[in-house]
Design a protein around this motif. Structure first.
Motif, PDB file in Angstrom:
ATOM      1  N   ASP A  95       0.857  -1.188   0.000  1.00 63.03           N
ATOM      2  CA  ASP A  95       0.000   0.000   0.000  1.00 63.03           C
ATOM      3  C   ASP A  95       0.895   1.241   0.000  1.00 63.03           C
ATOM      4  N   LYS A  96       0.723   2.085  -1.004  1.00 64.00           N
ATOM      5  CA  LYS A  96       1.625   3.241  -1.150  1.00 64.00           C
ATOM      6  C   LYS A  96       1.464   4.241  -0.012  1.00 64.00           C
ATOM      7  N   GLY A  97       0.276   4.333   0.542  1.00 70.16           N
ATOM      8  CA  GLY A  97       0.095   5.222   1.687  1.00 70.16           C
ATOM      9  C   GLY A  97       0.914   4.766   2.873  1.00 70.16           C
ATOM     10  N   GLU A  98       0.912   3.457   3.137  1.00 71.44           N
ATOM     11  CA  GLU A  98       1.706   2.926   4.234  1.00 71.44           C
ATOM     12  C   GLU A  98       3.207   3.056   3.941  1.00 71.44           C
ATOM     13  N   LEU A  99       3.574   2.843   2.666  1.00 73.05           N
ATOM     14  CA  LEU A  99       4.986   2.980   2.286  1.00 73.05           C
ATOM     15  C   LEU A  99       5.478   4.394   2.552  1.00 73.05           C
ATOM     16  N   LEU A 100       4.659   5.389   2.226  1.00 72.91           N
ATOM     17  CA  LEU A 100       5.060   6.786   2.431  1.00 72.91           C
ATOM     18  C   LEU A 100       5.290   7.070   3.906  1.00 72.91           C
ATOM     19  N   LYS A 101       4.438   6.525   4.778  1.00 72.23           N
ATOM     20  CA  LYS A 101       4.618   6.716   6.224  1.00 72.23           C
ATOM     21  C   LYS A 101       5.924   6.083   6.692  1.00 72.23           C
ATOM     22  N   VAL A 102       6.220   4.880   6.205  1.00 68.86           N
ATOM     23  CA  VAL A 102       7.447   4.185   6.603  1.00 68.86           C
ATOM     24  C   VAL A 102       8.679   4.960   6.146  1.00 68.86           C
ATOM     25  N   LEU A 103       8.654   5.420   4.916  1.00 63.35           N
ATOM     26  CA  LEU A 103       9.812   6.126   4.365  1.00 63.35           C
ATOM     27  C   LEU A 103      10.052   7.440   5.109  1.00 63.35           C
ATOM     28  N   ASN A 104       9.002   8.176   5.388  1.00 63.46           N
ATOM     29  CA  ASN A 104       9.161   9.433   6.110  1.00 63.46           C
ATOM     30  C   ASN A 104       9.662   9.203   7.528  1.00 63.46           C
ATOM     31  N   LYS A 105       9.234   8.105   8.145  1.00 55.88           N
ATOM     32  CA  LYS A 105       9.728   7.759   9.482  1.00 55.88           C
ATOM     33  C   LYS A 105      11.219   7.443   9.426  1.00 55.88           C
ATOM     34  N   PHE A 106      11.632   6.745   8.383  1.00 52.38           N
ATOM     35  CA  PHE A 106      13.061   6.450   8.201  1.00 52.38           C
ATOM     36  C   PHE A 106      13.865   7.748   8.058  1.00 52.38           C
ATOM     37  N   TYR A 107      13.330   8.702   7.313  1.00 51.82           N
ATOM     38  CA  TYR A 107      14.032   9.965   7.071  1.00 51.82           C
ATOM     39  C   TYR A 107      14.259  10.734   8.374  1.00 51.82           C
ATOM     40  N   LYS A 108      13.328  10.636   9.306  1.00 53.94           N
ATOM     41  CA  LYS A 108      13.421  11.401  10.544  1.00 53.94           C
ATOM     42  C   LYS A 108      14.319  10.744  11.585  1.00 53.94           C
ATOM     43  N   ARG A 109      14.778   9.528  11.334  1.00 53.04           N
ATOM     44  CA  ARG A 109      15.619   8.820  12.295  1.00 53.04           C
ATOM     45  C   ARG A 109      17.021   9.427  12.339  1.00 53.04           C
ATOM     46  N   LYS A 110      17.386  10.032  13.483  1.00 48.59           N
ATOM     47  CA  LYS A 110      18.708  10.639  13.624  1.00 48.59           C
ATOM     48  C   LYS A 110      19.816   9.598  13.505  1.00 48.59           C
ATOM     49  N   GLU A 111      19.536   8.365  13.966  1.00 52.82           N
ATOM     50  CA  GLU A 111      20.544   7.316  13.874  1.00 52.82           C
ATOM     51  C   GLU A 111      20.890   7.011  12.426  1.00 52.82           C
ATOM     52  N   MET A 112      19.892   7.040  11.535  1.00 55.71           N
ATOM     53  CA  MET A 112      20.133   6.762  10.121  1.00 55.71           C
ATOM     54  C   MET A 112      20.970   7.889   9.482  1.00 55.71           C
ATOM     55  N   GLN A 113      20.670   9.112   9.866  1.00 54.01           N
ATOM     56  CA  GLN A 113      21.445  10.242   9.336  1.00 54.01           C
ATOM     57  C   GLN A 113      22.896  10.167   9.788  1.00 54.01           C
ATOM     58  N   LYS A 114      23.101   9.699  11.051  1.00 52.48           N
ATOM     59  CA  LYS A 114      24.472   9.571  11.557  1.00 52.48           C
ATOM     60  C   LYS A 114      25.226   8.483  10.797  1.00 52.48           C
ATOM     61  N   LEU A 115      24.585   7.340  10.579  1.00 51.19           N
ATOM     62  CA  LEU A 115      25.233   6.267   9.828  1.00 51.19           C
ATOM     63  C   LEU A 115      25.520   6.698   8.392  1.00 51.19           C
ATOM     64  N   ALA A 116      24.594   7.428   7.801  1.00 52.12           N
ATOM     65  CA  ALA A 116      24.784   7.884   6.417  1.00 52.12           C
ATOM     66  C   ALA A 116      25.947   8.867   6.313  1.00 52.12           C
ATOM     67  N   SER A 117      26.124   9.704   7.353  1.00 44.48           N
ATOM     68  CA  SER A 117      27.235  10.669   7.310  1.00 44.48           C
ATOM     69  C   SER A 117      28.579   9.953   7.321  1.00 44.48           C
ATOM     70  N   ASP A 118      28.643   8.784   7.957  1.00 44.15           N
ATOM     71  CA  ASP A 118      29.885   8.005   7.936  1.00 44.15           C
ATOM     72  C   ASP A 118      30.191   7.469   6.545  1.00 44.15           C
ATOM     73  N   GLN A 119      29.178   7.374   5.704  1.00 47.75           N
ATOM     74  CA  GLN A 119      29.361   6.917   4.326  1.00 47.75           C
ATOM     75  C   GLN A 119      29.578   8.082   3.354  1.00 47.75           C
ATOM     76  N   GLY A 120      29.717   9.321   3.888  1.00 48.89           N
ATOM     77  CA  GLY A 120      29.973  10.488   3.049  1.00 48.89           C
ATOM     78  C   GLY A 120      28.743  11.289   2.704  1.00 48.89           C
ATOM     79  N   LEU A 121      27.578  10.921   3.257  1.00 49.27           N
ATOM     80  CA  LEU A 121      26.343  11.645   2.969  1.00 49.27           C
ATOM     81  C   LEU A 121      26.123  12.718   4.030  1.00 49.27           C
TER      82      LEU A 121
END
Length: 781
Positions: A95-121
Motif C-alpha cells: 500500500d503506497k500510503g503505508e509505504l510513504l509513512k514508513v519512508l518518512n519515518k526512516f528519514y526522521k531517524r537521527k541514527e540513520m542520518q548519523k550512519l549515512a554521514s559516515d558513508q559520506g552523505l
C-alpha cells in the motif's frame, strides 16, 4: 533487526559499481595502463606521472570535506526486475500510503542520518538521496524481491524501519557514484608535489639563471644571446608576436629556428625536419625534448589567474641544461623558493633600465596639447575609437592598436607609427602595447587609471591598475632602440596625475603563488569513476577535491566550463571534448561562440570542415568595412579562422584545409588593416562635409564654443566630439561608433535640433517644460 545488524548486512552486501564509459572512446583503465606500461613518457609529458607515483598517499592528509554542492545526482532509469513477481508472490501487494509513512519515518531517524554521514552523505546529500529513494520505491512497478519483502514486513509490524538502511545506501551510491571512490578521486586530484610530474627534468641537474629588471633593461636580450649561442634551445614567450620576433631574429642571425604557436607550425627545413632551435608560445613548449638552453620570458605571469599554469609547467618541466628566466625583480624570491623544491639553485643577474623615464608634473588635459611621439593608453575599445576620431578632427593622423586586432594589423600600425617619414605621429592603444611590440614612444599618456580585471573568483570588476601594470606600460616610453632616449609619463586628466604618482611610487607586490591546471588524463581518470557526470561538473569536483600546498593555486576554469557547458549536448568523446574546451576563445564575441558551436556539431557528425564549408559560414569573400561595427565583425571572423587553425593541429583529418584558411586569413588581415586606416578617414570626411556651426570642431560656432565653453543641451547630446579634448561619451558619438547612426543622419538630427532651439529661444525650455508637464500628468494618472 537492530542497527548493528543493519551495518553488518550492509558490509556483506555486494554493491553494483558501474564502469560503463559511454563518454570515453577507450576504456580508461586500458588506456592509462597501456600508456603507463608502453609509453611512460606520454604520461610524464602530460603531467600525470606524479599522480601514479603518489597513488599510495592517503587522502587522510587532507581533512577538508568535499564541496557536496557540486555532486549532481544521476537519474536511475526504470528497468525490468526479474524477481519482482517473486516478492509479490511471497508477500502481498504494498500500500503506497503505508509505504510513504514508513519512508518518512526512516528519514526522521537521527541514527540513520548519523550512519549515512559516515558513508559520506552530509545533510544535503542525505536529503537528495532520500527524495530519490522515495520516488524510486513509490514509482517502481516492481521492486526486487528482498526490498519488497522488507517493506512488507515493516508495514505489517514484523520489521523495523532501520532495516531499510542498506537499501537506501545502495541507492545513494548509485545516484552519487563519487561516494564509493572518494579515496581514488582525492589521489587523482592531489597536486601538492607538481615537481614530481616531470621526472625527465628531475633526472638532470639544471642550472637556473634569473635575468631580473624593469622593462627596457636588456634582460631578455642577454638571455637570447645565450639561446643563440647554444647548440639547441627553446624560447617560451607569452605572445605570438614575441615568438614571431625571436623566430625571425634567430633566422636572420644564421641560427635555424622553427616557430610553434597554437595556430601555426613553421619549419625552416624544406623537408620539414625540426631545427635545433624553436620559438614558441609558452603553452606549446615540449617538456620531453632535451635542449641545451631554454628561455622563459615574463616569468611574473606565473601568478596569472588564467594562464599561470603554463609558466609553472615550463619552469618545472623543461629538459634543458640551462634555464634562463626573465622577469620582474618581484619574482626573484619566489622562483628561488620554488627551485628549492627541485634541489636547483638560482643564479640572479639584475639589470637597470637602459634609458630613463620620468613622471611629468602636469597632465595633458586637452588633445590640442599632443606632441609627436605621444601614446594615449586606454583600457576600453570605445575610448580608442572616440579619442582617435577627435584627434583626426584636429587634423592629425594617429595609429590604433588594441588586443583584438590581428597580429599583422598590429605590426602594420606599429610600423606606421615608427616610420619617421609617415605623417602619423600619435598612437592610441590599449595595454596591448605592454608586450611584444617595439614602438618609438616619447610620452605615455594614461587616459584612465581604471581597468576591468578578473578577480580570484573569476568575476569581472573595475579596479585601479596595479603598480606592475603601470610600470609595464610606462616602460614603453623612451626605449633604448627608439629615436627617443628619454621617456615621459603623464595622464590625460589632471585629477589622475597624483594617483598615478602614488601608484608608481609603491613597491611591486612580491609573487607568492604559481598556477596549476588539471590535465586531460586526470580528467579522464575522473570520468572513469564518474562516467555519467558532465565535463563541467567533473572539473568542478576536481578543483573542489584538489590538494595544493601554499606555493600553488588552481587556475581559474570559468572559460573552460563556459565552453564545456556550451557543447555539452553535442555527442563527443571525452578527450575530444576536453580539447575543444581548451581552445582560446573570447566568450564576449557572439559570432565566435556560434562558430565554435557549429565546429563542434560538424565534428561530432564525423564530417570534415572543408574550406568551402568555412567560406559559407563566414560569407567569404568579405568586403571592406563601412563602419566600426563592420570592422569588429571582421575581427571576429579573423578569430574564427584562428580557431580553425588551432583545431587543425589537433584534428588534422577533420580540419583538412588549414593552408587555404591561412591564405584567406592573410587576405582578411589586409582588409582589416585597410579598415583601421580608412575608418577614421571616413568619419573625418563626413565631418568635413558638414556645414559650419553643425559639426563640432569646425566653423565659427565651434570656435565660439571652444572659447566660451558653453553649448545647448541638445547640441551637446548629439555632438561627435567635445571641445575639452576628453574622450566624448555623448549619445550621438556612441550611435555612430556602433554603426547604428550614420554621420549624415546625425547631421540632419543636429539641424532639426538647432531649429527647435532657435524656435524656443535657444534654451530648450519649451521642450523641457513639455516633458515636465507630461511627467506630472502621468504621475496624476
Amino acid at each position: 533487526m537492530s542497527v548493528n545488524r543493519c551495518v553488518l548486512a550492509l558490509s556483506r552486501m555486494p554493491v553494483q559499481h558501474r564502469v560503463t564509459l559511454r563518454a570515453i572512446p577507450l576504456s580508461a583503465t586500458t588506456t592509462v595502463h597501456k600508456l603507463w606500461t608502453t609509453h611512460p613518457g606520454y604520461l610524464q609529458e602530460n603531467g600525470l606521472c606524479g599522480v601514479f607515483q603518489r597513488r599510495s598517499i592517503s587522502s587522510n592528509d587532507s581533512t577538508r570535506p568535499p564541496d557536496t554542492s557540486l555532486f549532481v545526482p544521476i537519474s536511475i532509469k526504470s528497468a525490468m526486475v526479474r524477481d519482482g513477481e517473486v516478492g509479490l508472490e511471497l508477500s502481498q501487494p504494498l500500500d503506497k500510503g503505508e509505504l510513504l509513512k514508513v519512508l518518512n519515518k526512516f528519514y526522521k531517524r537521527k541514527e540513520m542520518q548519523k550512519l549515512a554521514s559516515d558513508q559520506g552523505l552530509d545533510a544535503r546529500l542525505f536529503h537528495q538521496a532520500f527524495i530519490s529513494f522515495r520516488k524510486f520505491v513509490l514509482e517502481m512497478t516492481a521492486l526486487t524481491a528482498d526490498l519488497h519483502i522488507i517493506l512488507h514486513d515493516i508495514c505489517c509490524g514484523a520489521g523495523h524501519v532501520d532495516d531499510l538502511y542498506p537499501y537506501f545506501i545502495r541507492h545513494a551510491k548509485q545516484i552519487f557514484p563519487m561516494l564509493d571512490c572518494m579515496e581514488d578521486l582525492r589521489k587523482i586530484s592531489d597536486l601538492r608535489i607538481p615537481a614530481n610530474w616531470y621526472p625527465e627534468a628531475r633526472a638532470i641537474q639544471r642550472k637556473v639563471i634569473f635575468h631580473a629588471g624593469p622593462t627596457n633593461s636588456g634582460k631578455t636580450y642577454q638571455a637570447i644571446q645565450k639561446y643563440l649561442a647554444a647548440k639547441s634551445g627553446v624560447y617560451c614567450g607569452p605572445l605570438k608576436l614575441l615568438a614571431h620576433e625571436i623566430f625571425e631574429n634567430s633566422n636572420k642571425a644564421g641560427v635555424p629556428c622553427d616557430l610553434v604557436t597554437g595556430e601555426e607550425r613553421t619549419f625552416v627545413d624544406a623537408d620539414g625536419r625540426q631545427s635545433g632551435h624553436v620559438a614558441c608560445t609558452i603553452e606549446m613548449c615540449s617538456v620531453t625534448t632535451p635542449y641545451e638552453v631554454a628561455v622563459i620570458d615574463e616569468i611574473q605571469m606565473i601568478k596569472d589567474p588564467s594562464r599561470g599554469w603554463a609558466w609553472t609547467r615550463a619552469l618545472l618541466g623543461l629538459c634543458a641544461e640551462e634555464i634562463h628566466v626573465c622577469g620582474e625583480t618581484a619574482a626573484i624570491d619566489f622562483i628561488k623558493e620554488l627551485m628549492y623544491t627541485t634541489g636547483e639553485e638560482v643564479e640572479v643577474n639584475t639589470y637597470k633600465r637602459l634609458t630613463p623615464f620620468s613622471i611629468l608634473d602636469h597632465a595633458v588635459e586637452s588633445l590640442d596639447n599632443l606632441r609627436p611621439g605621444d601614446c594615449i593608453v586606454c583600457f576600453s575599445k570605445n575610448d580608442i575609437y572616440s579619442i582617435s576620431r577627435q584627434i583626426e578632427l584636429r587634423g592629425q593622423e594617429c595609429a590604433v592598436i588594441y588586443g583584438s586586432l590581428p597580429p599583422g594589423t598590429k605590426l602594420s600600425q606599429a610600423k606606421k607609427f615608427n616610420d619617421p617619414n609617415d605623417p602619423c605621429k600619435i598612437l592610441v592603444a590599449t595595454d596591448a602595447i605592454g608586450m611584444g611590440l617595439n614602438l618609438s614612444i616619447k610620452r605615455i599618456i594614461f587616459n584612465s587609471l581604471v581597468k576591468p580585471n578578473i578577480n580570484e573568483k573569476g568575476e569581472k570588476e573595475m579596479d585601479t591598475i596595479s603598480t606592475s601594470q603601470a610600470l609595464q606600460i610606462a616602460g614603453r616610453a623612451g626605449r633604448f632602440s627608439s629615436i627617443f632616449k628619454e621617456g615621459e609619463v603623464t595622464t590625460m586628466h589632471r585629477d589622475d596625475l597624483a594617483v598615478l604618482k602614488e601608484i608608481m611610487g609603491r613597491p611591486v607586490d612580491p609573487i607568492e603563488t604559481a598556477g596549476l591546471h588539471p590535465t586531460s588524463e586526470q580528467i579522464e581518470m575522473f570520468a572513469y569513476h564518474l562516467p555519467d557526470a558532465t565535463l563541467s561538473n567533473l572539473v568542478d569536483i576536481f578543483v573542489s577535491l584538489s590538494q595544493v600546498d601554499g606555493m600553488y593555486f588552481v587556475c581559474n576554469i570559468d572559460e573552460f566550463k563556459f565552453l564545456a557547458d556550451m557543447i555539452q549536448h553535442i555527442p563527443l568523446y571525452l578527450r575530444s571534448r576536453y580539447v575543444f574546451c581548451t581552445a582560446p576563445i573570447n566568450k564576449k564575441q557572439p559570432f565566435l561562440c556560434t562558430s565554435f558551436l557549429k565546429f563542434a556539431r560538424q565534428f561530432s557528425r564525423d564530417e570534415p570542415l572543408t574550406f568551402e564549408w568555412v567560406c559559407r559560414h563566414v560569407n567569404w569573400p568579405l568586403v571592406p568595412p563601412k563602419n566600426i561595427k563592420d570592422l569588429m565583425h571582421l575581427e571576429a571572423v579573423h578569430d574564427v579562422l584562428d580557431l580553425y587553425l588551432w583545431l587543425s593541429y589537433r584534428f588534422m583529418d577533420m580540419f583538412p584545409d588549414a593552408n587555404l584558411v591561412r591564405e584567406a586569413q592573410k587576405e582578411l588581415d589586409t582588409i582589416i588593416q585597410e579598415g583601421v586606416r580608412s575608418i577614421t578617414r571616413l568619419i573625418r570626411a563626413s565631418e568635413s562635409q558638414a556645414k559650419p556651426g553643425v559639426a563640432p570642431g569646425t566653423g565659427t560656432n565651434a570656435s565660439h564654443n571652444q572659447t566660451t565653453g558653453s553649448r545647448g543641451r541638445g547640441a551637446k547630446a548629439l555632438s561627435l566630439g567635445g571641445p575639452s579634448g576628453r574622450a566624448d561619451s555623448s549619445l550621438g558619438s556612441k550611435l555612430v561608433q556602433d554603426g547604428l547612426l550614420t554621420p549624415e543622419l546625425l547631421q540632419q538630427l543636429q539641424k532639426e535640433w538647432s531649429k527647435r532651439l532657435s524656435q524656443d529661444g535657444g534654451t530648450g525650455k519649451t521642450s523641457m517644460g513639455n516633458a515636465t508637464k507630461g511627467k506630472k500628468t502621468n504621475k496624476k494618472k
